[in-house]
Design an enzyme around this catalytic site. Structure first.
Site, PDB file in Angstrom:
ATOM      1  CG  HIS A   1      -1.416   1.293   1.458  1.00 29.26           C
ATOM      2  ND1 HIS A   1      -1.498   2.145   2.426  1.00 29.26           N
ATOM      3  CD2 HIS A   1      -2.912   1.746   0.456  1.00 29.26           C
ATOM      4  CE1 HIS A   1      -2.488   2.975   2.072  1.00 29.26           C
ATOM      5  NE2 HIS A   1      -3.356   3.056   1.300  1.00 29.26           N
ATOM      6  CB  SER A   2       1.192   3.812   0.336  1.00 19.21           C
ATOM      7  OG  SER A   2       1.147   5.489   0.095  1.00 19.21           O
ATOM      8  CD  GLN A   3       7.632   3.991   3.025  1.00 17.96           C
ATOM      9  OE1 GLN A   3       6.522   3.474   3.907  1.00 17.96           O
ATOM     10  NE2 GLN A   3       8.114   4.170   3.617  1.00 17.96           N
TER      11      GLN A   3
END
Length: 389
Positions: free
Chosen positions: A209-211
């Site tokens: 997720h994300s980063q």
């Protein structure tokens, strides 16, 4: 660099209910519904003090009978911890339990140097924190700030806009933890720890997720034999550069001239073909126009583009929510990978009747619906007999 780091990593601790002893042969298989252990890391001595460096905490959930062929490893993003997947801020079960109910063994990590993995500024360098305002305006209450075009579509944060005073937001913000300020340092630490985990449990689905998207691309590139599929939930982006949202007509701008992700989707080297000796070998151009008015103009490789043959071996999907700031840029990540021959699938939630989500979709009111859409993709792409890309 990652291969050497992974080869040098030593498992420091083996703790948790049902964990097989480190010396036993074969991959670890859960024998209880939940437990935890540590992977990776090494001992290091400085100033007559010996400490552990590089270890990663792993918590697992497992159904009584595992029916899915591959486990799922869940990796959180900036300022978060594995709690993102263990429950929601309004008290419902999280993605770890939802995936376990679907027959998966699930492994949830805290990034190296963060949360239960242990943080130490003397070891890892300076730390940073996300202020409340950043989360309110972009992550959870974006419908009130409208800094980017899709923000007004956000409806799924529990209890209304995710602002201070909303009980679910207050729980969420209290879950935030300090994180290593150097994004490059995090990649250098987390990538080998994830490889150590995959070597411990066997081939798996990596859900980032994300980063954490940068870790998923790097680990898939380093060990395509261990990554059966990469589910990139709104991965770190856009390609090459960072942007800042401003609202209004010219609603975004590039942040600085330096490449935030020198290799397009990562800060660590990837296996390009023809090979690159440094990021300067990659010539970057910006598209003349955006794919739509609510998207940014992508930065891509100049043609002829170098290929990413290892990433092309790993089935991947980019999951994008309707009202997230990543909806402005995920098409650029997909375009970069497609240009390099990797050709990821796209799972735009709105196209599957899942509306109103923001970036923290695993915590929002319809989190189970989002999880089920991801499970459906995993089953379609990793079922026995399904060919690899």
């Amino acid at each position: 660099m990652l291969k050497n780091a992974a080869a040098g990593a030593l498992t420091l601790f083996c703790l948790g209910a049902g964990l097989a002893r480190a010396e036993e042969a074969g991959p670890f298989k859960p024998t209880s519904p939940s437990g935890y252990f540590f992977v990776g890391g090494r001992y290091e001595t400085a100033n007559n003090r010996t400490t552990a460096l590089g270890q990663m905490f792993v918590e697992y959930r497992a159904p009584e009978r595992v029916t899915q062929p591959y486990p799922v490893v869940m990796v959180h993003g900036t300022a978060q911890s594995g709690t993102n997947f263990l429950g929601t801020p309004d008290g419902r079960p999280g993605w770890a339990d939802r995936f376990a109910a679907k027959g998966f063994a699930v492994y949830v990590v805290d990034q190296v140097g963060r949360g239960r993995s242990g943080g130490d500024a003397e070891t890892y360098g300076p730390y940073a924190r996300l202020p409340v305002e950043d989360l309110e305006t972009v992550f959870t209450g974006q419908e009130r700030s409208t800094l980017y075009p899709q923000a007004t579509l956000h409806t799924q944060w529990p209890g209304g806009p995710g602002l201070r005073g909303n009980a679910a937001f207050d729980q969420f913000y209290r879950s935030q933890v300090p994180y290593i300020a150097s994004a490059l340092k995090s990649e250098e630490l987390v990538d080998p720890a994830l490889i150590a985990l995959l070597e411990r449990i066997g081939p798996a689905i990596v859900l980032t997720h994300s980063q954490a998207g940068v870790f998923g691309w790097a680990v898939s590139d380093q060990r395509p034999d261990l990554v059966k599929a990469h589910v990139a939930v709104e991965p770190n982006g856009p390609t090459f550069f960072d942007i800042r949202f401003k609202g209004g007509t010219d609603w975004y701008e590039r942040v600085g001239d330096a490449r935030a992700r020198p290799y397009g989707i990562t800060r660590v080297p990837l296996h390009f073909e023809p090979p690159v000796s440094s990021p300067t070998d990659l010539t970057v151009v910006q598209a003349e126009r955006a794919a739509a008015p609510d998207r940014i103009r992508c930065w891509l490789q100049a043609e002829p583009a170098r290929a990413l043959p290892n990433l092309a071996k790993v089935p991947a999907v980019i999951v994008t929510a309707e009202a997230s700031f990543r909806a402005t840029m995920d098409d650029c990540t997909a375009a970069f990978l497609t240009q390099a021959g990797a050709k990821p699938d796209r799972l735009a939630l709105a196209e599957h009747g899942i509306h109103g989500n923001g970036h923290m979709m695993m915590l929002e009111s319809n989190s189970d619906q989002v999880a089920d859409a991801i499970v459906e993709w995993i089953e379609a792409r990793t079922s026995p007999g399904t060919p690899r890309p």
